[in-house]
Design a protein around this motif. Structure first.
Motif, PDB file in Angstrom:
ATOM      1  N   GLU A   1      -0.657  -5.154  -9.560  1.00 46.48           N
ATOM      2  CA  GLU A   1      -2.127  -4.798 -10.222  1.00 46.48           C
ATOM      3  C   GLU A   1      -2.762  -6.017 -11.064  1.00 46.48           C
ATOM      4  OE1 GLU A   1      -1.845  -1.544 -12.328  1.00 46.48           O
ATOM      5  OE2 GLU A   1      -1.300  -0.032 -10.374  1.00 46.48           O
ATOM      6  N   ASP A   2      -1.971  -6.994 -12.097  1.00 45.97           N
ATOM      7  CA  ASP A   2      -2.107  -7.501 -12.696  1.00 45.97           C
ATOM      8  C   ASP A   2      -2.847  -9.244 -10.954  1.00 45.97           C
ATOM      9  OD1 ASP A   2      -1.629  -6.816 -14.861  1.00 45.97           O
ATOM     10  OD2 ASP A   2       0.275  -8.084 -15.193  1.00 45.97           O
ATOM     11  N   ARG A   3      -2.086  -9.693 -10.230  1.00 41.37           N
ATOM     12  CA  ARG A   3      -2.720 -10.099  -9.394  1.00 41.37           C
ATOM     13  C   ARG A   3      -3.861 -10.251  -8.679  1.00 41.37           C
ATOM     14  NH1 ARG A   3       0.849 -12.907  -5.154  1.00 41.37           N
ATOM     15  NH2 ARG A   3      -0.953 -13.723  -5.493  1.00 41.37           N
ATOM     16  N   SER A   4      -4.504  -8.424  -8.756  1.00 35.40           N
ATOM     17  CA  SER A   4      -5.138  -8.499  -7.700  1.00 35.40           C
ATOM     18  C   SER A   4      -6.213  -7.959  -8.551  1.00 35.40           C
ATOM     19  CB  SER A   4      -5.290  -7.135  -6.894  1.00 35.40           C
ATOM     20  OG  SER A   4      -4.229  -5.946  -7.640  1.00 35.40           O
ATOM     21  N   GLY A   5      -6.469  -7.367 -10.041  1.00 33.66           N
ATOM     22  CA  GLY A   5      -6.829  -7.008 -10.755  1.00 33.66           C
ATOM     23  C   GLY A   5      -7.900  -6.024 -10.465  1.00 33.66           C
ATOM     24  N   THR A   6      -7.133  -4.566  -9.789  1.00 34.18           N
ATOM     25  CA  THR A   6      -7.463  -3.370  -9.592  1.00 34.18           C
ATOM     26  C   THR A   6      -6.411  -2.675  -9.520  1.00 34.18           C
ATOM     27  OG1 THR A   6      -8.216  -2.146  -8.186  1.00 34.18           O
ATOM     28  CG2 THR A   6      -7.549  -3.740  -6.919  1.00 34.18           C
ATOM     29  N   HIS A   7      -6.393  -1.616  -9.344  1.00 35.38           N
ATOM     30  CA  HIS A   7      -5.051  -0.193  -9.192  1.00 35.38           C
ATOM     31  C   HIS A   7      -5.313  -0.323  -7.604  1.00 35.38           C
ATOM     32  CE1 HIS A   7      -8.614   2.271 -10.268  1.00 35.38           C
ATOM     33  NE2 HIS A   7      -8.109   3.108  -9.534  1.00 35.38           N
ATOM     34  N   GLN A   8      -6.488  -0.067  -7.348  1.00 31.24           N
ATOM     35  CA  GLN A   8      -6.285   0.133  -5.651  1.00 31.24           C
ATOM     36  C   GLN A   8      -5.920  -0.607  -4.506  1.00 31.24           C
ATOM     37  OE1 GLN A   8     -10.788  -0.550  -5.361  1.00 31.24           O
ATOM     38  NE2 GLN A   8     -10.906   1.618  -6.244  1.00 31.24           N
ATOM     39  N   ILE A   9      -5.046   0.086  -3.784  1.00 23.47           N
ATOM     40  CA  ILE A   9      -4.906  -0.423  -2.845  1.00 23.47           C
ATOM     41  C   ILE A   9      -4.863   0.290  -1.150  1.00 23.47           C
ATOM     42  CG2 ILE A   9      -2.079   0.044  -2.943  1.00 23.47           C
ATOM     43  CD1 ILE A   9      -2.402   2.736  -2.048  1.00 23.47           C
ATOM     44  N   PRO A  10      -5.157  -0.975   0.154  1.00 21.04           N
ATOM     45  CA  PRO A  10      -4.002  -1.676  -0.178  1.00 21.04           C
ATOM     46  C   PRO A  10      -4.889  -2.942  -0.467  1.00 21.04           C
ATOM     47  CG  PRO A  10      -5.624  -1.943   1.835  1.00 21.04           C
ATOM     48  CD  PRO A  10      -6.332  -0.320   1.200  1.00 21.04           C
TER      49      PRO A  10
ATOM     50  N   GLY B   1       0.614  -1.131  -0.275  1.00 18.47           N
ATOM     51  CA  GLY B   1       0.473  -0.061  -0.078  1.00 18.47           C
ATOM     52  C   GLY B   1       1.145   1.471  -0.121  1.00 18.47           C
ATOM     53  N   SER B   2       0.548   2.039   0.522  1.00 18.76           N
ATOM     54  CA  SER B   2       0.893   3.799   0.461  1.00 18.76           C
ATOM     55  C   SER B   2       0.755   4.037   1.698  1.00 18.76           C
ATOM     56  CB  SER B   2       0.289   3.893  -1.163  1.00 18.76           C
ATOM     57  OG  SER B   2       0.481   5.657  -0.640  1.00 18.76           O
ATOM     58  N   ARG B   3       1.896   4.862   2.611  1.00 22.55           N
ATOM     59  CA  ARG B   3       1.553   5.592   3.872  1.00 22.55           C
ATOM     60  C   ARG B   3       0.488   7.283   4.019  1.00 22.55           C
ATOM     61  NH1 ARG B   3       3.775   2.306   7.175  1.00 22.55           N
ATOM     62  NH2 ARG B   3       5.814   2.020   6.780  1.00 22.55           N
ATOM     63  N   GLN B   4      -0.135   7.263   1.873  1.00 20.80           N
ATOM     64  CA  GLN B   4      -0.971   8.383   2.795  1.00 20.80           C
ATOM     65  C   GLN B   4      -2.151   7.740   2.473  1.00 20.80           C
ATOM     66  OE1 GLN B   4       2.208   8.084   0.027  1.00 20.80           O
ATOM     67  NE2 GLN B   4       3.147   9.405   1.460  1.00 20.80           N
ATOM     68  N   SER B   5      -2.467   6.553   2.159  1.00 22.97           N
ATOM     69  CA  SER B   5      -3.765   5.468   2.072  1.00 22.97           C
ATOM     70  C   SER B   5      -4.179   5.879   3.094  1.00 22.97           C
ATOM     71  CB  SER B   5      -3.704   4.591   0.936  1.00 22.97           C
ATOM     72  OG  SER B   5      -4.650   3.528   1.161  1.00 22.97           O
ATOM     73  N   TYR B   6      -6.091   6.188   3.790  1.00 17.59           N
ATOM     74  CA  TYR B   6      -6.096   5.704   4.871  1.00 17.59           C
ATOM     75  C   TYR B   6      -6.629   4.712   4.712  1.00 17.59           C
ATOM     76  CZ  TYR B   6     -10.885   5.403   6.906  1.00 17.59           C
ATOM     77  OH  TYR B   6     -11.978   4.582   7.927  1.00 17.59           O
ATOM     78  N   PHE B   7      -6.865   3.582   3.671  1.00 18.12           N
ATOM     79  CA  PHE B   7      -7.766   2.459   3.634  1.00 18.12           C
ATOM     80  C   PHE B   7      -6.145   1.153   3.635  1.00 18.12           C
ATOM     81  CE2 PHE B   7     -10.672   3.961   1.136  1.00 18.12           C
ATOM     82  CZ  PHE B   7     -11.995   4.350   2.019  1.00 18.12           C
ATOM     83  N   THR B   8      -4.790   1.270   3.618  1.00 21.24           N
ATOM     84  CA  THR B   8      -3.584   1.299   3.773  1.00 21.24           C
ATOM     85  C   THR B   8      -3.496   1.657   5.639  1.00 21.24           C
ATOM     86  OG1 THR B   8      -2.707   1.545   1.793  1.00 21.24           O
ATOM     87  CG2 THR B   8      -1.646   0.682   3.423  1.00 21.24           C
ATOM     88  N   GLN B   9      -3.538   2.610   5.888  1.00 20.16           N
ATOM     89  CA  GLN B   9      -3.139   2.730   7.164  1.00 20.16           C
ATOM     90  C   GLN B   9      -4.717   2.099   8.149  1.00 20.16           C
ATOM     91  OE1 GLN B   9      -0.715   3.993   8.563  1.00 20.16           O
ATOM     92  NE2 GLN B   9      -0.129   3.392   6.303  1.00 20.16           N
TER      93      GLN B   9
ATOM     94  N   ALA C   1      -8.000  -7.060  -2.728  1.00 22.76           N
ATOM     95  CA  ALA C   1      -7.764  -5.551  -2.404  1.00 22.76           C
ATOM     96  C   ALA C   1      -8.463  -5.398  -1.569  1.00 22.76           C
ATOM     97  CB  ALA C   1      -7.566  -5.745  -3.906  1.00 22.76           C
ATOM     98  N   ASP C   2      -9.857  -5.770  -1.480  1.00 23.86           N
ATOM     99  CA  ASP C   2     -10.588  -4.722  -0.029  1.00 23.86           C
ATOM    100  C   ASP C   2     -10.397  -5.507   0.644  1.00 23.86           C
ATOM    101  OD1 ASP C   2     -13.210  -3.580   0.269  1.00 23.86           O
ATOM    102  OD2 ASP C   2     -14.517  -4.576  -1.111  1.00 23.86           O
TER     103      ASP C   2
END
Length: 129
Positions: A72-81, A36-44, A92-93
């Motif tokens: 992205e290929d494995r998860s089927g989405t560009h979204q994180i985490p 994920g990303s440190r800036q992502s609420y969902f990752t946190q 990925a949800d």
């Protein structure tokens, strides 16, 4: 969300397979991998959950350009985490991830049994959107 949630429900109801069968992809000692990303609420949110559930059994990886296409290929989405499980599943949800993590514990923690669990699920779903 619905497709991944249904996938998670199916995973929760799967029988545990013996070592060496077609569905067994686990390796002793593997950890959960949070991408994920440190800036992502969902990752946190997911990182906090993993610290609560499996403090010593996960690692955090920043989604960098080097790994983005593969994830992205494995998860089927560009979204994180994205969470990669010890069985090498890529999910990925956060809602089905927390449901899956709860099902792996002897006593549910995120969605406890009874009315408290129902309220937790409704609150989580409401704030997830």
């Amino acid at each position: 969300h619905t497709c991944l949630y249904l996938f998670s429900i199916r995973l929760n109801k799967m029988e545990v397979k013996q070592k060496g069968t077609q569905r067994d992809k686990s390796e002793v000692g593997n950890k959960y991998k949070l991408i994920g990303s440190r800036q992502s609420y969902f990752t946190q949110k997911l990182q906090a959950g993993l610290q609560w559930y499996f403090r010593q059994r996960y690692e955090y990886v920043v989604k960098s350009p080097d790994i983005a296409k593969e994830i992205e290929d494995r998860s089927g989405t560009h979204q994180i985490p994205v969470l990669i499980t010890p069985e090498n599943w890529c999910i990925a949800d956060t809602t089905p991830i927390f449901s899956m993590l709860d099902s792996r514990l002897s006593v549910p923690r995120f969605y406890p049994r009874g009315i408290v669990g129902a309220l937790s699920a409704v609150t989580e779903e409401y704030f997830d959107e």
